[in-house]
Scaffold this motif. Structure first.
Motif, PDB file in Angstrom:
ATOM      1  N   ALA A 184       0.848  -1.203   0.000  1.00 30.54           N
ATOM      2  CA  ALA A 184       0.000   0.000   0.000  1.00 30.54           C
ATOM      3  C   ALA A 184       0.878   1.246   0.000  1.00 30.54           C
ATOM      4  N   THR A 185       1.969   1.205   0.748  1.00 30.91           N
ATOM      5  CA  THR A 185       2.909   2.327   0.792  1.00 30.91           C
ATOM      6  C   THR A 185       3.534   2.546  -0.582  1.00 30.91           C
ATOM      7  N   ARG A 186       3.900   1.457  -1.248  1.00 24.25           N
ATOM      8  CA  ARG A 186       4.471   1.553  -2.596  1.00 24.25           C
ATOM      9  C   ARG A 186       3.460   2.176  -3.562  1.00 24.25           C
ATOM     10  N   ARG A 187       2.214   1.699  -3.506  1.00 22.74           N
ATOM     11  CA  ARG A 187       1.189   2.263  -4.393  1.00 22.74           C
ATOM     12  C   ARG A 187       1.039   3.762  -4.162  1.00 22.74           C
ATOM     13  N   PHE A 188       1.068   4.185  -2.904  1.00 23.66           N
ATOM     14  CA  PHE A 188       0.901   5.597  -2.587  1.00 23.66           C
ATOM     15  C   PHE A 188       2.062   6.435  -3.113  1.00 23.66           C
ATOM     16  N   TYR A 189       3.288   6.085  -2.744  1.00 26.89           N
ATOM     17  CA  TYR A 189       4.444   6.917  -3.090  1.00 26.89           C
ATOM     18  C   TYR A 189       4.859   6.772  -4.559  1.00 26.89           C
ATOM     19  N   GLY A 208       4.147  31.990   6.264  1.00 25.15           N
ATOM     20  CA  GLY A 208       4.132  30.914   5.275  1.00 25.15           C
ATOM     21  C   GLY A 208       2.724  30.467   4.933  1.00 25.15           C
ATOM     22  N   TYR A 209       2.653  29.471   4.078  1.00 30.22           N
ATOM     23  CA  TYR A 209       1.395  28.900   3.611  1.00 30.22           C
ATOM     24  C   TYR A 209       1.601  27.402   3.591  1.00 30.22           C
ATOM     25  N   THR A 210       0.890  26.661   4.440  1.00 31.47           N
ATOM     26  CA  THR A 210       1.139  25.231   4.556  1.00 31.47           C
ATOM     27  C   THR A 210      -0.147  24.437   4.731  1.00 31.47           C
ATOM     28  N   GLY A 211      -0.075  23.180   4.306  1.00 30.85           N
ATOM     29  CA  GLY A 211      -1.123  22.185   4.530  1.00 30.85           C
ATOM     30  C   GLY A 211      -0.452  20.849   4.785  1.00 30.85           C
ATOM     31  N   TYR A 212      -1.238  19.863   5.170  1.00 29.86           N
ATOM     32  CA  TYR A 212      -0.699  18.548   5.526  1.00 29.86           C
ATOM     33  C   TYR A 212      -1.470  17.435   4.845  1.00 29.86           C
ATOM     34  N   PHE A 213      -0.772  16.318   4.619  1.00 31.08           N
ATOM     35  CA  PHE A 213      -1.461  15.089   4.228  1.00 31.08           C
ATOM     36  C   PHE A 213      -0.827  13.917   4.957  1.00 31.08           C
ATOM     37  N   GLY A 214      -1.617  12.842   5.092  1.00 26.40           N
ATOM     38  CA  GLY A 214      -1.131  11.626   5.735  1.00 26.40           C
ATOM     39  C   GLY A 214      -0.894  10.540   4.708  1.00 26.40           C
ATOM     40  N   ASP A 215       0.187   9.774   4.885  1.00 30.17           N
ATOM     41  CA  ASP A 215       0.449   8.634   4.007  1.00 30.17           C
ATOM     42  C   ASP A 215      -0.329   7.420   4.530  1.00 30.17           C
ATOM     43  N   PRO A 216      -0.211   6.239   3.907  1.00 35.07           N
ATOM     44  CA  PRO A 216      -1.011   5.095   4.353  1.00 35.07           C
ATOM     45  C   PRO A 216      -0.809   4.696   5.811  1.00 35.07           C
ATOM     46  N   ASP A 217       0.320   5.024   6.417  1.00 35.36           N
ATOM     47  CA  ASP A 217       0.544   4.707   7.820  1.00 35.36           C
ATOM     48  C   ASP A 217       0.258   5.885   8.747  1.00 35.36           C
ATOM     49  N   GLY A 218      -0.210   6.982   8.182  1.00 34.05           N
ATOM     50  CA  GLY A 218      -0.545   8.141   8.998  1.00 34.05           C
ATOM     51  C   GLY A 218       0.598   9.111   9.222  1.00 34.05           C
ATOM     52  N   TYR A 219       1.779   8.831   8.657  1.00 29.02           N
ATOM     53  CA  TYR A 219       2.868   9.802   8.782  1.00 29.02           C
ATOM     54  C   TYR A 219       2.437  11.077   8.088  1.00 29.02           C
ATOM     55  N   ARG A 220       2.648  12.208   8.746  1.00 29.82           N
ATOM     56  CA  ARG A 220       2.194  13.484   8.213  1.00 29.82           C
ATOM     57  C   ARG A 220       3.293  14.169   7.413  1.00 29.82           C
ATOM     58  N   TRP A 221       2.909  14.602   6.228  1.00 27.08           N
ATOM     59  CA  TRP A 221       3.755  15.406   5.356  1.00 27.08           C
ATOM     60  C   TRP A 221       3.223  16.829   5.370  1.00 27.08           C
ATOM     61  N   GLU A 222       4.103  17.775   5.646  1.00 29.68           N
ATOM     62  CA  GLU A 222       3.755  19.183   5.516  1.00 29.68           C
ATOM     63  C   GLU A 222       4.176  19.622   4.118  1.00 29.68           C
ATOM     64  N   VAL A 223       3.294  20.312   3.429  1.00 27.63           N
ATOM     65  CA  VAL A 223       3.630  20.919   2.146  1.00 27.63           C
ATOM     66  C   VAL A 223       3.639  22.416   2.407  1.00 27.63           C
TER      67      VAL A 223
END
Length: 142
Positions: free
Chosen positions: A17-22, A114-129
């Motif tokens: 699932a992680t591979r499919r996401f990234y 700044g201007y930022t938002g977040y998303f979670g990957d399949p395991d819930g790790y948060r990425w800040e953009v």
């Protein structure tokens, strides 16, 4: 010791699932892909994101737990992807949504400029953009 990071390693519950996401969703390219074990993606000139199957991670590093013994919530780490414009922040968040990111928070203007938002990957790790107009933000742009 030089002040640098070579690898960021994250333990993941479902490597496929992680591979499919990234790879399939975000369009990133693996440098090393060992099915069922590890996926490594170059994320900088000398930086690799290493996504390990949780069982393999535990064999080498130890059983993952929350720091300080806490339970629940999200992992107390964020990964950041800085971009050059606010429009690019919105575009990356849209790409993450299409890739199946959950949750995705819309970007907002921050008190620090700044201007930022977040998303979670399949395991819930948060990425800040982030668009960070200050000197430290410009330092990390390619």
């Amino acid at each position: 010791m030089d002040p640098r990071i070579s690898f960021v390693t994250l333990a993941v519950a479902d490597l496929e699932a992680t591979r499919r996401f990234y790879v399939d969703g975000l369009g990133w390219h693996p440098e090393l892909d060992v099915p069922g074990e590890v996926l490594m993606i170059r994320t900088g000139e000398r930086l690799v994101l290493s996504l390990w199957d949780r069982a393999h991670f535990a064999e080498e590093v130890g059983e993952p737990t929350m720091p300080g013994g806490s339970t629940g919530g999200i992992a107390p780490i964020t990964l950041a992807h800085n971009v050059a414009t606010k429009e690019a922040v919105d575009a990356v968040l849209a790409t993450a949504r299409r890739a199946g990111a959950d949750p995705v928070s819309d970007a907002v203007e921050r008190d620090w400029g700044g201007y930022t938002g977040y998303f979670g990957d399949p395991d819930g790790y948060r990425w800040e953009v982030a668009f960070n107009p200050g000197p430290i933000g410009q330092l990390v742009l390619p």
